[in-house]
Design a protein around this motif. Sequence first.
Motif, PDB file in Angstrom:
ATOM      1  N   VAL A  27       0.835  -1.203   0.000  1.00 41.73           N
ATOM      2  CA  VAL A  27       0.000   0.000   0.000  1.00 41.73           C
ATOM      3  C   VAL A  27       0.867   1.249   0.000  1.00 41.73           C
ATOM      4  O   VAL A  27       0.596   2.216  -0.716  1.00 41.73           O
ATOM      5  CB  VAL A  27      -0.946  -0.013   1.223  1.00 41.73           C
ATOM      6  N   LEU A  28       1.928   1.236   0.779  1.00 41.77           N
ATOM      7  CA  LEU A  28       2.813   2.401   0.875  1.00 41.77           C
ATOM      8  C   LEU A  28       3.466   2.740  -0.458  1.00 41.77           C
ATOM      9  O   LEU A  28       3.634   3.913  -0.793  1.00 41.77           O
ATOM     10  CB  LEU A  28       3.893   2.152   1.925  1.00 41.77           C
ATOM     11  N   ILE A  29       3.835   1.726  -1.230  1.00 43.19           N
ATOM     12  CA  ILE A  29       4.542   1.996  -2.488  1.00 43.19           C
ATOM     13  C   ILE A  29       3.597   2.139  -3.671  1.00 43.19           C
ATOM     14  O   ILE A  29       4.054   2.309  -4.809  1.00 43.19           O
ATOM     15  CB  ILE A  29       5.586   0.894  -2.778  1.00 43.19           C
ATOM     16  N   GLY A  30       2.279   2.053  -3.417  1.00 44.43           N
ATOM     17  CA  GLY A  30       1.322   2.271  -4.492  1.00 44.43           C
ATOM     18  C   GLY A  30       0.904   1.033  -5.232  1.00 44.43           C
ATOM     19  O   GLY A  30       0.396   1.117  -6.351  1.00 44.43           O
ATOM     20  N   ARG A  31       1.081  -0.147  -4.611  1.00 38.81           N
ATOM     21  CA  ARG A  31       0.666  -1.402  -5.245  1.00 38.81           C
ATOM     22  C   ARG A  31      -0.342  -2.128  -4.355  1.00 38.81           C
ATOM     23  O   ARG A  31      -0.199  -3.301  -4.034  1.00 38.81           O
ATOM     24  CB  ARG A  31       1.868  -2.301  -5.492  1.00 38.81           C
ATOM     25  N   ALA A  32      -1.372  -1.400  -3.956  1.00 36.05           N
ATOM     26  CA  ALA A  32      -2.327  -1.949  -2.989  1.00 36.05           C
ATOM     27  C   ALA A  32      -3.067  -3.160  -3.518  1.00 36.05           C
ATOM     28  O   ALA A  32      -3.482  -4.039  -2.752  1.00 36.05           O
ATOM     29  CB  ALA A  32      -3.331  -0.870  -2.578  1.00 36.05           C
ATOM     30  N   GLY A  33      -3.273  -3.242  -4.831  1.00 36.41           N
ATOM     31  CA  GLY A  33      -4.025  -4.352  -5.400  1.00 36.41           C
ATOM     32  C   GLY A  33      -3.242  -5.635  -5.563  1.00 36.41           C
ATOM     33  O   GLY A  33      -3.827  -6.673  -5.871  1.00 36.41           O
ATOM     34  N   ALA A  34      -1.946  -5.586  -5.345  1.00 37.77           N
ATOM     35  CA  ALA A  34      -1.114  -6.781  -5.538  1.00 37.77           C
ATOM     36  C   ALA A  34      -1.243  -7.718  -4.337  1.00 37.77           C
ATOM     37  O   ALA A  34      -1.489  -7.291  -3.211  1.00 37.77           O
ATOM     38  CB  ALA A  34       0.347  -6.382  -5.738  1.00 37.77           C
ATOM     39  N   ALA A  35      -1.072  -8.986  -4.589  1.00 35.23           N
ATOM     40  CA  ALA A  35      -1.116  -9.981  -3.514  1.00 35.23           C
ATOM     41  C   ALA A  35       0.169  -9.901  -2.691  1.00 35.23           C
ATOM     42  O   ALA A  35       1.246  -9.621  -3.230  1.00 35.23           O
ATOM     43  CB  ALA A  35      -1.280 -11.371  -4.103  1.00 35.23           C
ATOM     44  N   PRO A  36       0.081 -10.126  -1.379  1.00 40.41           N
ATOM     45  CA  PRO A  36       1.284 -10.054  -0.531  1.00 40.41           C
ATOM     46  C   PRO A  36       2.417 -10.952  -1.014  1.00 40.41           C
ATOM     47  O   PRO A  36       3.595 -10.599  -0.884  1.00 40.41           O
ATOM     48  CB  PRO A  36       0.765 -10.483   0.846  1.00 40.41           C
ATOM     49  N   ALA A  37       2.062 -12.106  -1.587  1.00 39.12           N
ATOM     50  CA  ALA A  37       3.101 -13.046  -2.021  1.00 39.12           C
ATOM     51  C   ALA A  37       3.948 -12.503  -3.162  1.00 39.12           C
ATOM     52  O   ALA A  37       5.047 -13.006  -3.418  1.00 39.12           O
ATOM     53  CB  ALA A  37       2.465 -14.370  -2.434  1.00 39.12           C
ATOM     54  N   THR A  38       3.436 -11.459  -3.870  1.00 38.43           N
ATOM     55  CA  THR A  38       4.207 -10.904  -4.989  1.00 38.43           C
ATOM     56  C   THR A  38       5.391 -10.063  -4.523  1.00 38.43           C
ATOM     57  O   THR A  38       6.249  -9.727  -5.334  1.00 38.43           O
ATOM     58  CB  THR A  38       3.291 -10.038  -5.874  1.00 38.43           C
ATOM     59  N   LEU A  39       5.411  -9.716  -3.254  1.00 39.44           N
ATOM     60  CA  LEU A  39       6.522  -8.923  -2.725  1.00 39.44           C
ATOM     61  C   LEU A  39       7.485  -9.849  -2.001  1.00 39.44           C
ATOM     62  O   LEU A  39       7.185 -10.370  -0.918  1.00 39.44           O
ATOM     63  CB  LEU A  39       6.001  -7.837  -1.775  1.00 39.44           C
ATOM     64  N   ALA A  40       8.622 -10.070  -2.602  1.00 37.26           N
ATOM     65  CA  ALA A  40       9.614 -10.963  -2.002  1.00 37.26           C
ATOM     66  C   ALA A  40      10.298 -10.264  -0.833  1.00 37.26           C
ATOM     67  O   ALA A  40      10.858  -9.180  -0.981  1.00 37.26           O
ATOM     68  CB  ALA A  40      10.647 -11.370  -3.045  1.00 37.26           C
ATOM     69  N   VAL A  41      10.223 -10.882   0.330  1.00 35.78           N
ATOM     70  CA  VAL A  41      10.870 -10.346   1.528  1.00 35.78           C
ATOM     71  C   VAL A  41      11.613 -11.487   2.200  1.00 35.78           C
ATOM     72  O   VAL A  41      11.003 -12.454   2.662  1.00 35.78           O
ATOM     73  CB  VAL A  41       9.847  -9.733   2.506  1.00 35.78           C
ATOM     74  N   ASP A  42      12.941 -11.377   2.239  1.00 38.22           N
ATOM     75  CA  ASP A  42      13.711 -12.405   2.918  1.00 38.22           C
ATOM     76  C   ASP A  42      14.126 -11.898   4.299  1.00 38.22           C
ATOM     77  O   ASP A  42      13.788 -10.799   4.698  1.00 38.22           O
ATOM     78  CB  ASP A  42      14.932 -12.810   2.089  1.00 38.22           C
ATOM     79  N   GLY A  43      14.836 -12.725   5.006  1.00 38.07           N
ATOM     80  CA  GLY A  43      15.247 -12.366   6.359  1.00 38.07           C
ATOM     81  C   GLY A  43      16.624 -11.743   6.427  1.00 38.07           C
ATOM     82  O   GLY A  43      17.267 -11.794   7.488  1.00 38.07           O
ATOM     83  N   ALA A  44      17.080 -11.139   5.330  1.00 37.02           N
ATOM     84  CA  ALA A  44      18.416 -10.544   5.316  1.00 37.02           C
ATOM     85  C   ALA A  44      18.382  -9.185   6.001  1.00 37.02           C
ATOM     86  O   ALA A  44      17.820  -8.229   5.477  1.00 37.02           O
ATOM     87  CB  ALA A  44      18.904 -10.403   3.880  1.00 37.02           C
ATOM     88  N   LEU A  45      18.955  -9.113   7.178  1.00 33.70           N
ATOM     89  CA  LEU A  45      19.050  -7.854   7.915  1.00 33.70           C
ATOM     90  C   LEU A  45      20.516  -7.461   7.995  1.00 33.70           C
ATOM     91  O   LEU A  45      21.299  -8.063   8.729  1.00 33.70           O
ATOM     92  CB  LEU A  45      18.460  -8.009   9.323  1.00 33.70           C
ATOM     93  N   GLY A  46      20.888  -6.464   7.201  1.00 35.58           N
ATOM     94  CA  GLY A  46      22.277  -6.034   7.175  1.00 35.58           C
ATOM     95  C   GLY A  46      22.643  -5.205   8.384  1.00 35.58           C
ATOM     96  O   GLY A  46      21.839  -4.971   9.289  1.00 35.58           O
ATOM     97  N   ALA A  47      23.864  -4.735   8.368  1.00 31.99           N
ATOM     98  CA  ALA A  47      24.352  -3.912   9.471  1.00 31.99           C
ATOM     99  C   ALA A  47      23.792  -2.501   9.351  1.00 31.99           C
ATOM    100  O   ALA A  47      23.621  -1.967   8.263  1.00 31.99           O
ATOM    101  CB  ALA A  47      25.880  -3.871   9.475  1.00 31.99           C
ATOM    102  N   ALA A  48      23.488  -1.898  10.479  1.00 33.60           N
ATOM    103  CA  ALA A  48      22.984  -0.522  10.489  1.00 33.60           C
ATOM    104  C   ALA A  48      24.115   0.432  10.143  1.00 33.60           C
ATOM    105  O   ALA A  48      25.241   0.282  10.645  1.00 33.60           O
ATOM    106  CB  ALA A  48      22.410  -0.191  11.860  1.00 33.60           C
ATOM    107  N   PRO A  49      23.875   1.423   9.284  1.00 30.29           N
ATOM    108  CA  PRO A  49      24.943   2.339   8.873  1.00 30.29           C
ATOM    109  C   PRO A  49      25.261   3.371   9.943  1.00 30.29           C
ATOM    110  O   PRO A  49      24.478   3.604  10.872  1.00 30.29           O
ATOM    111  CB  PRO A  49      24.353   3.016   7.629  1.00 30.29           C
ATOM    112  N   ASP A  50      26.429   3.968   9.812  1.00 30.39           N
ATOM    113  CA  ASP A  50      26.808   5.051  10.710  1.00 30.39           C
ATOM    114  C   ASP A  50      26.092   6.337  10.306  1.00 30.39           C
ATOM    115  O   ASP A  50      25.750   6.540   9.136  1.00 30.39           O
ATOM    116  CB  ASP A  50      28.324   5.280  10.669  1.00 30.39           C
TER     117      ASP A  50
END
Length: 483
Positions: free
Chosen positions: A254-277
């Motif tokens: 919804v935030l990016i303007g694709r409210a009609g898309a199914a949740p499964a279409t957005l690939a989200v993995d568990g990769a959490l990188g290091a926080a930047p300075d």
Amino acid sequence: MMRRIPSLLTLPALALLAGCSASSVSRPNLTLPRQFAAPPEAHAAGAEALDRWWLLFSDAQLASLEDEALAHAPDARSALAVLDEARATRSKALLAYDVQGNASGSITRGQTTISGLGGAGAFLMAPAGATTTSAGSFSPSWELDLFGRRDAARQAADADLTAATFTYHAALQSLTAQVASNLFQARGLSLQLTEARDTLRVARELADIGQRKAKAGIGSQVDADSLLADRATAQANVVQLEAQLSVSRQTLLVLIGRAGAAPATLAVDGALGAAPDVPDATPATLLLRRPDVMQAEARLRSAMGTLRLDSLALLPKFTLQGTTSISAIAGPAGYTTSLWSLAAGVAMPVFDRARLLGERRAQRARAEQAAIAYEKAVQSGFGEAQNQLATYGADRARLALLTEAEARAHHAFDGQNAGYRAGVVDLTALLTAERTWRNARTSLSALRATTLSDAVNVFKALGGGWTPLDPNHPVTSFPDQKP
């Protein structure tokens, strides 16, 4: 010790207040903590990195989602429409002080018939027949701006447009922060889901071992039931996290303007990188970038301009008025007439004076409120930056400690698990080690996502997410005044 920040941002608004009498509008109190009172650097190294702070995460998906949100999100498009409205409003406000007047015209067609008239009277009448009368007029007027009304109106209109511009930037700043925070939250849930599924796998293996030991008579049924309960709890946790991840994905769409898309279409993995300075720049410098502070300053300038305009409304208005008209009659006795005139007028409020004085008192109160709001925006901005920097620093320190704790808990569980399988460790010791490791892993995963969100909050608090104007070239110019 308290000092006043020598901020370039405060100079325009305070210049408006400098010429006001003591009974007019109070100067905002910009007293700030000493740690934020360092002189601002107009072009601090690293400050430009805040314009697109999400690039500091070196995250291709984050950068792509931010670009998509800025181009297609409803919030971004709505903010742009509001800015367009403000531009039109400014133009309309200034056009009122240009030459005014409308042109008008008309065409009338008629028929003249004469009957029953004889003798000498017939020679005195106009010839009978069809006539066409064409008429046109133009009456312009122009107010002689002897007291600076147009300048005051321009000041207020420019300030309103500037405030709307910063409202637009604030909307985009909030949007980019929400996109990043929701992405990190979704990744945190994805990581927790992966870990929960791993926990469920281990719980199933332990439950199977417990059942076999109970059937073989080398283990109690109570222990087996306890392991089955842990397996059910792990299954419930997986179901809960799957639902939370789906909701988080949909929110991000919804935030990016694709409210009609199914949740499964957005690939989200568990990769959490290091926080930047945080970029190497003084907080005082970076806080000059906050759109909410600049918006409050612009609203103060607008209120001061309107107060000046209300004061000038008590003075007489001088106008020049011109009139041009022409009339032509086509017919048996056609003729043309024309007229022009030029006049000067003066209007002085008499019975309206009490109402105008009341409006000026009300506007002075509104200007006082704007000054207080500006003061609050500055102080709240610095307070928020201070709190976010402190939170970010503390969570990064906690992250290092929890990383070590999770590693040790994992090592302890591996040892107890091997001992339980070999029959040298009882179930209580195993479950204690397993729960300790699981809690440490869950806390670590949550803190990793939280720390990344903390970084987003820091960049937002320091005014990141938009390209600020050059402080040496203000949006508008505004002279001192005495309302």
